[in-house]
Motif scaffolding. Structure first.
Motif, PDB file in Angstrom:
ATOM      1  N   TRP A 191      -2.123   5.727   3.073  1.00 59.08           N
ATOM      2  CA  TRP A 191      -2.656   4.828   4.107  1.00 59.08           C
ATOM      3  C   TRP A 191      -1.713   4.778   5.288  1.00 59.08           C
ATOM      4  O   TRP A 191      -0.509   4.750   5.135  1.00 59.08           O
ATOM      5  N   ILE A 230      -9.911  -1.752   1.995  1.00 58.16           N
ATOM      6  CA  ILE A 230      -8.777  -1.188   2.731  1.00 58.16           C
ATOM      7  C   ILE A 230      -9.356  -0.104   3.628  1.00 58.16           C
ATOM      8  O   ILE A 230      -9.810   0.931   3.136  1.00 58.16           O
ATOM      9  N   ASP A 231      -9.346  -0.370   4.920  1.00 55.39           N
ATOM     10  CA  ASP A 231     -10.086   0.437   5.893  1.00 55.39           C
ATOM     11  C   ASP A 231     -11.532   0.553   5.416  1.00 55.39           C
ATOM     12  O   ASP A 231     -12.216  -0.433   5.387  1.00 55.39           O
ATOM     13  N   PRO A 282      -3.439   0.406   7.567  1.00 62.95           N
ATOM     14  CA  PRO A 282      -4.855   0.021   7.581  1.00 62.95           C
ATOM     15  C   PRO A 282      -5.034  -1.493   7.623  1.00 62.95           C
ATOM     16  O   PRO A 282      -4.097  -2.259   7.371  1.00 62.95           O
ATOM     17  N   LEU A 298       0.836  -1.193   0.000  1.00 65.99           N
ATOM     18  CA  LEU A 298       0.000   0.000   0.000  1.00 65.99           C
ATOM     19  C   LEU A 298       0.876   1.249   0.000  1.00 65.99           C
ATOM     20  O   LEU A 298       1.980   1.247   0.530  1.00 65.99           O
TER      21      LEU A 298
END
Length: 87
Positions: free
Chosen positions: A35, A83-84, A38, A30
């Motif tokens: 980010w 993702i989150d 996360p 990521l």
């Protein structure tokens, strides 16, 4: 004799899903500028009529943003990564 062949074929096909299941690994990196450690969650649709989601795996990215998800599927499956809160 035909009945025996039919029963044997039905038995084989009914357990084939468990015999031929596969382990799946999804890994990636990521962007750390966007980010901040996360959770990465893999989902699939449990039901295509109501689109209810079934959680397959959860992973937290490490300090450089790498993550790895491991799960088992029985057939070709659509997988959604969250993702989150982003999908």
């Amino acid at each position: 004799m035909n009945l025996l062949k039919t029963i044997s074929l039905f038995t084989f096909l009914s357990v084939a899903g468990n015999i031929f299941s596969q382990n799946v690994t999804i890994y990636g990196k990521l962007d750390k500028s966007y980010w901040d450690n996360p959770n990465v969650i893999a989902y699939t649709y449990d039901d295509y009529m109501s689109y209810s989601l079934k959680k397959l795996a959860v992973s937290q990215s490490d300090k450089i943003g790498m993550f790895s998800l491991n799960f088992e599927v029985k057939t070709t499956t659509l997988v959604l990564l969250r993702i989150d809160n982003a999908e």
